[in-house]
Motif scaffolding. Structure first.
Motif, PDB file in Angstrom:
ATOM      1  N   LYS A  25       0.839  -1.198   0.000  1.00  0.00           N
ATOM      2  CA  LYS A  25       0.000   0.000   0.000  1.00  0.00           C
ATOM      3  C   LYS A  25       0.877   1.252   0.000  1.00  0.00           C
ATOM      4  CE  LYS A  25      -4.138   1.722   2.331  1.00  0.00           C
ATOM      5  NZ  LYS A  25      -5.072   1.441   3.432  1.00  0.00           N
ATOM      6  N   ILE A  34      -2.090   8.504  -6.625  1.00  0.00           N
ATOM      7  CA  ILE A  34      -2.620   7.339  -5.909  1.00  0.00           C
ATOM      8  C   ILE A  34      -2.607   7.639  -4.414  1.00  0.00           C
ATOM      9  CG2 ILE A  34      -2.334   4.884  -5.387  1.00  0.00           C
ATOM     10  CD1 ILE A  34      -3.061   5.410  -8.294  1.00  0.00           C
ATOM     11  N   LYS A  38      -7.363   4.686  -3.394  1.00  0.00           N
ATOM     12  CA  LYS A  38      -7.038   4.023  -4.656  1.00  0.00           C
ATOM     13  C   LYS A  38      -6.026   2.903  -4.435  1.00  0.00           C
ATOM     14  CE  LYS A  38      -8.289   7.525  -7.980  1.00  0.00           C
ATOM     15  NZ  LYS A  38      -7.885   8.379  -9.088  1.00  0.00           N
ATOM     16  N   ALA A  41      -7.908   0.006  -3.167  1.00  0.00           N
ATOM     17  CA  ALA A  41      -8.716  -0.577  -4.238  1.00  0.00           C
ATOM     18  C   ALA A  41      -7.850  -1.460  -5.144  1.00  0.00           C
ATOM     19  CB  ALA A  41      -9.394   0.521  -5.049  1.00  0.00           C
ATOM     20  N   ILE A  42      -6.622  -1.027  -5.415  1.00  0.00           N
ATOM     21  CA  ILE A  42      -5.702  -1.832  -6.224  1.00  0.00           C
ATOM     22  C   ILE A  42      -5.374  -3.131  -5.497  1.00  0.00           C
ATOM     23  CG2 ILE A  42      -3.338  -1.962  -7.122  1.00  0.00           C
ATOM     24  CD1 ILE A  42      -3.578   1.102  -7.671  1.00  0.00           C
ATOM     25  N   TYR A  45      -8.397  -5.511  -5.563  1.00  0.00           N
ATOM     26  CA  TYR A  45      -8.561  -6.111  -6.896  1.00  0.00           C
ATOM     27  C   TYR A  45      -7.533  -7.213  -7.093  1.00  0.00           C
ATOM     28  CZ  TYR A  45      -9.037  -6.423 -11.993  1.00  0.00           C
ATOM     29  OH  TYR A  45      -9.242  -6.867 -13.276  1.00  0.00           O
ATOM     30  N   LEU A  57      -6.570  -1.629 -14.581  1.00  0.00           N
ATOM     31  CA  LEU A  57      -6.880  -0.584 -13.601  1.00  0.00           C
ATOM     32  C   LEU A  57      -8.209   0.076 -13.937  1.00  0.00           C
ATOM     33  CD1 LEU A  57      -3.436   1.181 -13.044  1.00  0.00           C
ATOM     34  CD2 LEU A  57      -4.755  -0.087 -11.340  1.00  0.00           C
ATOM     35  N   ILE A  60     -11.373  -0.790 -12.035  1.00  0.00           N
ATOM     36  CA  ILE A  60     -11.507  -0.346 -10.648  1.00  0.00           C
ATOM     37  C   ILE A  60     -12.164   1.025 -10.619  1.00  0.00           C
ATOM     38  CG2 ILE A  60     -10.258   0.224  -8.530  1.00  0.00           C
ATOM     39  CD1 ILE A  60      -8.021  -1.658  -9.500  1.00  0.00           C
ATOM     40  N   LYS A  61     -13.150   1.185  -9.743  1.00  0.00           N
ATOM     41  CA  LYS A  61     -13.846   2.461  -9.599  1.00  0.00           C
ATOM     42  C   LYS A  61     -12.825   3.564  -9.294  1.00  0.00           C
ATOM     43  CE  LYS A  61     -17.486   4.753  -7.010  1.00  0.00           C
ATOM     44  NZ  LYS A  61     -18.464   4.668  -5.948  1.00  0.00           N
ATOM     45  N   GLY A  62     -12.941   4.668 -10.017  1.00  0.00           N
ATOM     46  CA  GLY A  62     -12.050   5.802  -9.801  1.00  0.00           C
ATOM     47  C   GLY A  62     -10.888   5.876 -10.779  1.00  0.00           C
ATOM     48  N   PHE A  63     -10.751   4.854 -11.615  1.00  0.00           N
ATOM     49  CA  PHE A  63      -9.680   4.832 -12.604  1.00  0.00           C
ATOM     50  C   PHE A  63     -10.278   4.962 -13.999  1.00  0.00           C
ATOM     51  CE2 PHE A  63      -7.638   2.909  -8.992  1.00  0.00           C
ATOM     52  CZ  PHE A  63      -6.330   3.365  -9.068  1.00  0.00           C
ATOM     53  N   THR A  67      -7.108   9.199 -15.751  1.00  0.00           N
ATOM     54  CA  THR A  67      -6.230   8.680 -14.704  1.00  0.00           C
ATOM     55  C   THR A  67      -5.269   7.646 -15.274  1.00  0.00           C
ATOM     56  OG1 THR A  67      -7.963   9.027 -13.046  1.00  0.00           O
ATOM     57  CG2 THR A  67      -6.156   7.565 -12.431  1.00  0.00           C
TER      58      THR A  67
END
Length: 86
Positions: A25, A34, A38, A41-42, A45, A57, A60-63, A67
């Motif tokens: 992380k 990031i 995020k 989330a990575i 996933y 990527l 994934i929500k937000g990418f 981005t």
């Protein structure tokens, strides 16, 4: 120990892109754009299905496209090799 962790983070930043399948992380958060959410989330996933492409990527929500374009070259995907023991 803390010094070693910081040194490893700096070394990964200086010497190349971050591997999406093996990064912590903290390593993910060192990449501009990031944050904690995020990065988590990575990791979430990847825990379900390791990345085969950086383009994943986008799953994934937000990418979004912007981005992903911004992050180009900052990540790599290397397969995780499992060793079998017999």
């Amino acid at each position: 120990m803390k010094f070693l962790f910081v040194w490893l983070l700096m070394a990964s930043w200086l010497f190349g892109a971050v591997n999406l399948n093996t990064a912590s992380k903290g390593e993910l958060m060192q990449v501009k754009g990031i944050g904690e959410v995020k990065a988590q989330a990575i990791l979430d996933y990847c825990a379900i299905k390791p990345f085969k492409s950086i383009n994943e990527l986008g799953n994934i929500k937000g990418f979004g496209e912007k981005t992903l374009e911004m992050l180009k070259g900052k990540f790599v995907v290397e397969e995780i090799l499992e060793t079998k023991t017999e």
